[in-house]
Design a protein around this motif. Structure first.
Motif, PDB file in Angstrom:
ATOM      1  N   VAL A   1       0.747  -1.165   0.053  1.00 21.29           N
ATOM      2  CA  VAL A   1       0.157   0.089   0.100  1.00 21.29           C
ATOM      3  C   VAL A   1       0.933   1.307   0.012  1.00 21.29           C
ATOM      4  O   VAL A   1       0.468   2.246  -0.692  1.00 21.29           O
ATOM      5  CB  VAL A   1      -1.014   0.096   1.351  1.00 21.29           C
ATOM      6  N   TYR A   5       1.240   4.098  -3.171  1.00 18.85           N
ATOM      7  CA  TYR A   5       0.898   5.604  -2.755  1.00 18.85           C
ATOM      8  C   TYR A   5       1.884   6.299  -3.161  1.00 18.85           C
ATOM      9  O   TYR A   5       1.869   7.235  -3.722  1.00 18.85           O
ATOM     10  CB  TYR A   5       0.299   5.619  -1.323  1.00 18.85           C
ATOM     11  N   CYS A  47      -0.379   3.165 -10.958  1.00 21.46           N
ATOM     12  CA  CYS A  47      -0.681   2.659  -9.845  1.00 21.46           C
ATOM     13  C   CYS A  47      -1.022   0.975 -10.380  1.00 21.46           C
ATOM     14  O   CYS A  47      -0.817   0.126  -9.665  1.00 21.46           O
ATOM     15  CB  CYS A  47      -1.816   3.122  -9.245  1.00 21.46           C
ATOM     16  N   SER A  51       0.788  -2.213  -9.055  1.00 23.70           N
ATOM     17  CA  SER A  51      -0.001  -3.328  -8.291  1.00 23.70           C
ATOM     18  C   SER A  51       0.250  -4.406  -8.935  1.00 23.70           C
ATOM     19  O   SER A  51       0.172  -5.407  -8.459  1.00 23.70           O
ATOM     20  CB  SER A  51      -1.445  -2.881  -8.208  1.00 23.70           C
ATOM     21  N   PHE A  72      -9.033  -0.509  -8.316  1.00 24.23           N
ATOM     22  CA  PHE A  72      -8.242  -0.104  -7.381  1.00 24.23           C
ATOM     23  C   PHE A  72      -7.391   1.053  -7.777  1.00 24.23           C
ATOM     24  O   PHE A  72      -6.969   1.883  -7.104  1.00 24.23           O
ATOM     25  CB  PHE A  72      -7.320  -1.227  -6.557  1.00 24.23           C
ATOM     26  N   ILE A  76      -6.271   4.992  -5.667  1.00 23.86           N
ATOM     27  CA  ILE A  76      -5.148   5.472  -5.169  1.00 23.86           C
ATOM     28  C   ILE A  76      -4.618   6.776  -5.812  1.00 23.86           C
ATOM     29  O   ILE A  76      -4.092   7.761  -5.336  1.00 23.86           O
ATOM     30  CB  ILE A  76      -4.042   4.313  -5.244  1.00 23.86           C
ATOM     31  N   SER A 122      -7.481   1.387  -0.217  1.00 20.14           N
ATOM     32  CA  SER A 122      -6.862   0.008  -0.064  1.00 20.14           C
ATOM     33  C   SER A 122      -7.627  -0.920   0.694  1.00 20.14           C
ATOM     34  O   SER A 122      -7.141  -2.206   0.557  1.00 20.14           O
ATOM     35  CB  SER A 122      -5.429   0.065   0.511  1.00 20.14           C
ATOM     36  N   ILE A 126      -6.745  -5.014   0.638  1.00 18.15           N
ATOM     37  CA  ILE A 126      -6.444  -5.778   1.746  1.00 18.15           C
ATOM     38  C   ILE A 126      -7.274  -6.918   2.311  1.00 18.15           C
ATOM     39  O   ILE A 126      -6.679  -7.894   2.661  1.00 18.15           O
ATOM     40  CB  ILE A 126      -6.089  -4.671   2.796  1.00 18.15           C
ATOM     41  N   GLN A 141     -15.240  -2.037  -3.944  1.00 19.58           N
ATOM     42  CA  GLN A 141     -14.047  -1.063  -4.333  1.00 19.58           C
ATOM     43  C   GLN A 141     -14.664  -0.132  -5.524  1.00 19.58           C
ATOM     44  O   GLN A 141     -14.120   1.089  -5.474  1.00 19.58           O
ATOM     45  CB  GLN A 141     -13.125  -2.240  -5.019  1.00 19.58           C
TER      46      GLN A 141
END
Length: 159
Positions: A1, A5, A47, A51, A72, A76, A122, A126, A141
């Motif tokens: 995470v 970021y 991102c 990821s 996701f 972010i 996140s 997670i 999400q």
């Protein structure tokens, strides 16, 4: 995470520069909200790539994860863009005196904006790391990312 970021924050440098010089945003010739949505594109791509690379290293098989990561990445990125456009601290406010020294209270209020939004974005991923990617997690999400994109693209109304 933290890594994703930081990657998003580094790729949102254009938005950070535009916060200091608003003429950069006006040069696009579209509304401020549209410019902020445009500024989400590069951090979203960064991102997503970050990821995918991180999850490929951690999990190996990415088949079911790709849709969740596609959802996701904009969340972010929105947290990084919101952090870039955050309000500056109020330096004229009375100082808060602590045993370690005095500090302006506006600094404490403005600095955690981006990281807090990144943690919120996140949370479904997670959870998915523990239970696996599921459709309900993807729906959560979508809701979180939609809210964060709206927050990041929000501009102040002129008085």
């Amino acid at each position: 995470v933290v890594g994703v970021y930081l990657a998003a924050n580094a790729s949102a440098v254009g938005a950070r520069e535009a916060e200091h010089s608003p003429a950069l945003d006006r040069a696009f010739g579209v509304s401020a909200r549209a410019v902020r949505l445009l500024r989400l594109m590069v951090p979203t791509l960064v991102c997503f790539v970050w990821s995918v690379a991180a999850l490929a290293f951690l999990r190996g098989d990415l088949g079911a994860w790709i849709p969740l990561l596609v959802l996701f990445a904009p969340g972010i990125a929105a947290s990084a863009v919101k952090a870039a456009y955050r309000n500056p601290p109020n330096w004229s406010a009375p100082l808060v005196v602590t045993p370690m020294g005095a500090y302006p209270p506006g600094v404490v209020n403005s600095l955690p904006t981006g990281p807090i939004l990144a943690i919120i974005a996140s949370l479904p991923v997670i959870v998915a790391l523990f239970v696996g990617p599921q459709q309900i997690i993807g729906m959560v999400q979508v809701i979180i990312t939609s809210i964060l994109v709206l927050v990041a693209s929000h501009t102040k109304r002129r008085k």
